[in-house]
Design a protein around this motif. Structure first.
Motif, PDB file in Angstrom:
ATOM      1  N   ALA A 309      32.968  11.369  26.532  1.00  0.00           N
ATOM      2  CA  ALA A 309      32.249  10.889  27.723  1.00  0.00           C
ATOM      3  C   ALA A 309      30.755  11.131  27.565  1.00  0.00           C
ATOM      4  N   CYS A 310      29.991  10.695  28.576  1.00  0.00           N
ATOM      5  CA  CYS A 310      28.539  10.897  28.582  1.00  0.00           C
ATOM      6  C   CYS A 310      28.130  11.575  29.897  1.00  0.00           C
ATOM      7  N   GLY A 311      27.022  12.269  29.873  1.00  0.00           N
ATOM      8  CA  GLY A 311      26.420  12.818  31.097  1.00  0.00           C
ATOM      9  C   GLY A 311      27.362  13.743  31.851  1.00  0.00           C
ATOM     10  N   SER A 312      27.424  13.547  33.164  1.00  0.00           N
ATOM     11  CA  SER A 312      28.253  14.418  33.996  1.00  0.00           C
ATOM     12  C   SER A 312      29.728  14.287  33.638  1.00  0.00           C
ATOM     13  N   ALA A 313      30.133  13.094  33.226  1.00  0.00           N
ATOM     14  CA  ALA A 313      31.539  12.889  32.853  1.00  0.00           C
ATOM     15  C   ALA A 313      31.888  13.779  31.658  1.00  0.00           C
ATOM     16  N   ILE A 356      36.259   9.467  29.847  1.00  0.00           N
ATOM     17  CA  ILE A 356      35.968   9.657  31.277  1.00  0.00           C
ATOM     18  C   ILE A 356      34.689   8.900  31.608  1.00  0.00           C
ATOM     19  N   SER A 357      34.738   8.071  32.655  1.00  0.00           N
ATOM     20  CA  SER A 357      33.552   7.304  33.030  1.00  0.00           C
ATOM     21  C   SER A 357      33.640   6.849  34.481  1.00  0.00           C
ATOM     22  N   GLN A 358      32.610   7.123  35.244  1.00  0.00           N
ATOM     23  CA  GLN A 358      32.573   6.647  36.626  1.00  0.00           C
ATOM     24  C   GLN A 358      32.528   5.130  36.640  1.00  0.00           C
ATOM     25  N   SER A 359      31.533   4.569  35.959  1.00  0.00           N
ATOM     26  CA  SER A 359      31.287   3.119  36.018  1.00  0.00           C
ATOM     27  C   SER A 359      32.291   2.333  35.197  1.00  0.00           C
ATOM     28  N   GLU A 361      31.604   1.345  32.376  1.00  0.00           N
ATOM     29  CA  GLU A 361      30.794   0.395  31.608  1.00  0.00           C
ATOM     30  C   GLU A 361      29.823   1.087  30.650  1.00  0.00           C
ATOM     31  N   THR A 362      29.789   2.405  30.614  1.00  0.00           N
ATOM     32  CA  THR A 362      28.821   3.104  29.764  1.00  0.00           C
ATOM     33  C   THR A 362      29.033   2.700  28.303  1.00  0.00           C
ATOM     34  N   ALA A 363      27.954   2.201  27.682  1.00  0.00           N
ATOM     35  CA  ALA A 363      28.079   1.565  26.363  1.00  0.00           C
ATOM     36  C   ALA A 363      28.687   2.508  25.325  1.00  0.00           C
ATOM     37  N   ASP A 364      28.198   3.734  25.250  1.00  0.00           N
ATOM     38  CA  ASP A 364      28.708   4.653  24.231  1.00  0.00           C
ATOM     39  C   ASP A 364      30.173   5.018  24.489  1.00  0.00           C
ATOM     40  N   SER A 365      30.528   5.181  25.747  1.00  0.00           N
ATOM     41  CA  SER A 365      31.918   5.541  26.068  1.00  0.00           C
ATOM     42  C   SER A 365      32.853   4.382  25.728  1.00  0.00           C
ATOM     43  N   LEU A 366      32.397   3.163  26.030  1.00  0.00           N
ATOM     44  CA  LEU A 366      33.204   1.980  25.719  1.00  0.00           C
ATOM     45  C   LEU A 366      33.371   1.836  24.202  1.00  0.00           C
ATOM     46  N   ALA A 407      23.872   6.789  44.686  1.00  0.00           N
ATOM     47  CA  ALA A 407      22.835   7.672  44.131  1.00  0.00           C
ATOM     48  C   ALA A 407      23.024   7.774  42.622  1.00  0.00           C
ATOM     49  N   VAL A 408      21.914   7.778  41.892  1.00  0.00           N
ATOM     50  CA  VAL A 408      22.017   7.855  40.423  1.00  0.00           C
ATOM     51  C   VAL A 408      22.692   9.166  40.004  1.00  0.00           C
ATOM     52  N   ALA A 409      22.314  10.266  40.645  1.00  0.00           N
ATOM     53  CA  ALA A 409      22.924  11.554  40.294  1.00  0.00           C
ATOM     54  C   ALA A 409      24.335  11.605  40.873  1.00  0.00           C
ATOM     55  N   THR A 410      25.306  11.688  40.007  1.00  0.00           N
ATOM     56  CA  THR A 410      26.693  11.634  40.483  1.00  0.00           C
ATOM     57  C   THR A 410      27.096  12.934  41.167  1.00  0.00           C
ATOM     58  N   THR A 411      27.872  12.834  42.206  1.00  0.00           N
ATOM     59  CA  THR A 411      28.416  14.025  42.881  1.00  0.00           C
ATOM     60  C   THR A 411      29.904  13.803  43.157  1.00  0.00           C
ATOM     61  N   LYS A 497      17.714  19.179  36.861  1.00  0.00           N
ATOM     62  CA  LYS A 497      16.606  18.526  36.138  1.00  0.00           C
ATOM     63  C   LYS A 497      16.508  17.037  36.438  1.00  0.00           C
ATOM     64  N   GLU A 498      17.650  16.366  36.623  1.00  0.00           N
ATOM     65  CA  GLU A 498      17.544  14.916  36.769  1.00  0.00           C
ATOM     66  C   GLU A 498      16.880  14.481  38.068  1.00  0.00           C
ATOM     67  N   ILE A 499      17.012  15.268  39.119  1.00  0.00           N
ATOM     68  CA  ILE A 499      16.393  14.803  40.370  1.00  0.00           C
ATOM     69  C   ILE A 499      15.197  15.640  40.830  1.00  0.00           C
ATOM     70  N   SER A 614      24.170   3.189  35.663  1.00  0.00           N
ATOM     71  CA  SER A 614      25.143   2.783  34.655  1.00  0.00           C
ATOM     72  C   SER A 614      24.370   2.439  33.387  1.00  0.00           C
ATOM     73  N   VAL A 615      24.631   3.167  32.301  1.00  0.00           N
ATOM     74  CA  VAL A 615      23.842   3.003  31.083  1.00  0.00           C
ATOM     75  C   VAL A 615      24.617   2.124  30.104  1.00  0.00           C
ATOM     76  N   THR A 616      24.238   0.852  30.073  1.00  0.00           N
ATOM     77  CA  THR A 616      25.013  -0.088  29.264  1.00  0.00           C
ATOM     78  C   THR A 616      24.333  -0.402  27.937  1.00  0.00           C
TER      79      THR A 616
HETATM   80  C1  G6P Z   1      24.304   7.975  33.589  1.00  0.00           C
HETATM   81  C2  G6P Z   1      24.382   8.536  34.993  1.00  0.00           C
HETATM   82  C3  G6P Z   1      25.179   9.844  34.996  1.00  0.00           C
HETATM   83  C4  G6P Z   1      26.551   9.626  34.405  1.00  0.00           C
HETATM   84  C5  G6P Z   1      26.455   9.003  33.004  1.00  0.00           C
HETATM   85  C6  G6P Z   1      27.807   8.530  32.532  1.00  0.00           C
HETATM   86  O1  G6P Z   1      23.507   8.776  32.787  1.00  0.00           O
HETATM   87  O2  G6P Z   1      23.092   8.775  35.502  1.00  0.00           O
HETATM   88  O3  G6P Z   1      25.315  10.326  36.323  1.00  0.00           O
HETATM   89  O4  G6P Z   1      27.240  10.836  34.358  1.00  0.00           O
HETATM   90  O5  G6P Z   1      25.618   7.855  33.021  1.00  0.00           O
HETATM   91  O6  G6P Z   1      28.196   7.469  33.348  1.00  0.00           O
HETATM   92  P1  G6P Z   1      29.690   7.014  33.560  1.00  0.00           P
HETATM   93  O7  G6P Z   1      29.595   5.809  34.455  1.00  0.00           O
HETATM   94  O8  G6P Z   1      30.233   6.666  32.197  1.00  0.00           O
HETATM   95  O9  G6P Z   1      30.423   8.144  34.177  1.00  0.00           O
END
Ligand code: G6P
Length: 618
Positions: A309-313, A356-359, A361-366, A407-411, A497-499, A614-616
């Motif tokens: 996964a990436c980031g918070s995931a 694990i991915s919220q969106s 669609e995250t390019a690296d996770s896909l 919100a960009v910062a996931t909770t 740090k992110e916000i 969402s970082v695509t």
């Molecule tokens: C971005 C968001 C983060 C998220 C990460 C992974 O960097 O700002 O909050 O954790 O992408 O995103 P995903 O949609 O794959 O969980």
């Protein structure tokens, strides 16, 4: 999460419905639909997959649909992929009952089986079609009015709903029912009888243009809407009086439900996101993963799990590693998707790759998912957005039910993902018999108690607000912890740090002295996370090391560990839970800390600089 609207009056309904839906798009959208009745004619139902603009184009902004009474829906899929077929409104045979719904009917499968036996045929995968047909069934079986049919349905249905239906026999009328999903009603009385208008919606922004006077319908209550008139009923069918509330907020504030930022709104939606996700898998005696397609046999055969996964995931994965290894005794490796995809991987056909991915669609996770699949390894996706690329391509899916996150910062998505990894850990542990039935039942009870405990932490947010204001000019902040406390520190540090743009780092508490401790100066804030009983003394020693070098200590621990106050300058307590699930509680004050620091520094909380939701791109 979805948005619903309804209107009955003396002007064309469809443009009003579309306008209302456009104000609810923040609640998510992957398809939309309306049903409008012209006098006593059958309803005209129009649906479209994709954004609301497509439905609007299809109906010429609503002008192509005649009629003055209608209901509308913007969907954010939970049961069944986003498609025109699954989009609401849903209808019973001959359009006898047509309805829209926001929420989740938990026992829809059981009700569907019952209705199939009675001869009902289903065309969609949604829980809503089941609710609509159940109302139709009771209406005809008992030959009762709409309110009685609705009440009978409410008694049988488990879950949450804001439901709006129109009955063929009752032109010009809309019937609504509510439990745990939001719904408000606005009435504009006419000069003369029959000239009034009545509105219903999931949220205030949808009707603010027409009225500021709204009624809040209570839990397990129903209402009948006629032009310029609303009558409320309880489950016994008795009428109930309701006061009118005057909305003083402006439209933008209303969209955030009265919260100043989406992030705060989403922080407060966590008890629900956790409860909904739990309800989809936690049963009396443990966890049931059958909906994901992970069978007992399969879970027994897995050799190793790779969480990617990436980031918070990714931070959820870090928690998952501890919990899965502890409960299920399966080796787990956690990797950043951007690293995983470019490594000369050692994958075994008996491994399981969990993305694990919220969106979704995250390019690296896909790309990591595709890499694993390309090597013939089984994949499971833990995803929040139904029908997203990762969800479509994975072999198995676990949907988190956090609803759309703005919100960009996931909770709340992070919190729902934690539930998913706990469920995975328990599913594997049950299948591999590494925990007893009693332990599984006890863990299930602990899980069910989490939403209330999160609520309790949120009720004490002012203390954190005060502390954050004190440190709003901090230059560096360090988080330390061991085990799960280290994993949650990673997320706390990222939130900060992110916000707030304050430099922060998370360290495994024992690692601090191997270099980083040289950064501690007089007054440097160090946050120690100590929820794990077995590691408490160890982390405490590391905090003392920091203090003797001038560090200012904040501790985050569980109620009862009051001796910590001899060492820490400021302590935040969270309720006790099983140590495996502590991250779900410890993260809440850390999210609040990041939020309040950002606010105190006057920053754009919901849209921090340089970041995207969402970082695509890789
Ligand atoms: C971005 C968001 C983060 C998220 C990460 C992974 O960097 O700002 O909050 O954790 O992408 O995103 P995903 O949609 O794959 O969980």
């Amino acid at each position: 999460m979805c948005g619903i609207v309804g209107f009955t009056g003396h002007v064309q309904a469809a443009p009003i419905l579309l306008d209302g839906l456009s104000k609810l798009e923040y609640r998510g959208y992957d398809s939309a639909g309306i049903a409008v009745r012209d006098g006593d004619k059958d309803p005209v139902v129009v649906k479209a997959k994709g954004r609301l603009a497509i439905l609007s184009e299809k109906t010429d902004g609503g002008h192509a649909v005649a009629g003055t009474c209608g209901i509308g829906h913007t969907r954010w899929a939970t049961h069944g992929e986003p498609s025109e077929l699954n989009a609401h409104p849903h209808c019973s045979e001959d359009n006898f009952v047509v309805g829209v719904h926001n929420g989740i009917i938990e026992n829809y499968q059981e009700l569907k089986d019952k209705l199939v036996k009675k001869g009902y045929v289903f065309y969609s995968q949604t829980d809503t079609e089941v609710a609509v047909k159940l109302i139709d069934y009771y209406y005809h079986k008992y030959n009762v009015g709409p309110i009685d049919a609705l009440a009978k349905t409410m008694v049988r249905v488990r879950g949450s709903y804001a439901l709006e239906v129109m009955f063929k026999d009752y032109p010009g009328e809309i019937y609504v029912a509510r439990k745990d999903s939001p719904m408000i009603i606005g009435v504009v009385p006419g000069e003369k009888e029959d000239e009034g208008e009545t509105y219903v919606a999931s949220d205030v922004p949808a009707i603010l243009k027409y009225t500021r006077d709204v009624y809040y319908i209570g839990n397990l209550e129903m209402a009948r809407l006629r032009k310029g008139e609303v009558t409320f009923f309880n489950l016994d069918g008795e009428t109930v009086d309701k006061p009118v509330t005057r909305i003083e907020w402006d439209a933008e504030a209303a969209e955030k439900g009265g919260f100043e930022h989406f992030m705060m709104k989403e922080i407060h939606e966590q008890p629900k996101a956790v409860a909904d996700t739990l309800a989809s898998v936690v049963k009396e005696n443990g966890v049931d993963l059958s909906e994901t397609g992970l069978t007992t046999e399969l879970m027994r055969s897995i050799r190793q799990i790779h969480i990617v996964a990436c980031g918070s995931a990714y931070h959820v994965g870090a928690v998952g590693q501890y919990v899965i290894e502890d409960l299920a005794r399966v080796p787990v490796r956690v990797e950043l998707a951007s690293e995983f995809r470019y490594r000369n991987l050692l994958l075994d056909p008996d491994d399981l790759v969990v993305v694990i991915s919220q969106s979704g669609e995250t390019a690296d996770s896909l790309a990591a998912l595709r890499e694993a699949k390309g090597r013939g390894v089984r994949t499971l996706a833990i995803v929040n957005v139904v029908g997203s690329s990762i969800a479509r391509e994975a072999d198995h899916i676990f949907y988190t039910l956090a609803g759309p996150e703005i919100a960009v910062a996931t909770t709340k998505a992070y919190s729902a993902q934690l539930i998913a990894v706990y469920a995975l850990a328990m599913g594997f542990a049950q299948a591999r018999e590494t925990i007893t039935a009693d332990r599984a039942a006890a863990l299930a009870e602990e899980l069910k108690a989490l939403p209330d405990k999160i609520e309790r932490i949120l009720s004490e947010q002012e203390r954190i607000q005060w502390f954050a204001a004190k440190f709003s000019n901090a230059r560096d902040v360090f988080f330390i912890g061991r085990g799960i406390d280290y994993a949650v520190s990673l997320e706390g540090s990222l939130k900060m740090k992110e916000i707030s743009y304050i430099h922060s780092e998370a360290y495994a508490a024992g690692e601090l002295k191997h270099g980083t401790i040289s950064l501690i100066e007089d007054g440097t804030l160090v946050i120690g996370v100590l929820t794990q009983k077995d590691l408490f003394e160890k982390t405490l020693s590391n905090m003392v090391e920091v203090k003797s070098r001038g560090g200012y200590l904040m501790a985050l621990t569980t109620y009862g560990n009051y001796s910590i106050e001899d060492t820490a300058e400021f302590t935040v307590y969270v309720p006790k839970t099983d140590p495996c699930f502590a991250a779900s509680l410890a993260v809440i004050p850390l999210q609040l800390m990041g939020y309040y620091l950002s606010v105190a520094r006057g920053l754009d909380v919901d849209k921090p600089r340089n970041l995207a939701k969402s970082v695509t791109v890789e």
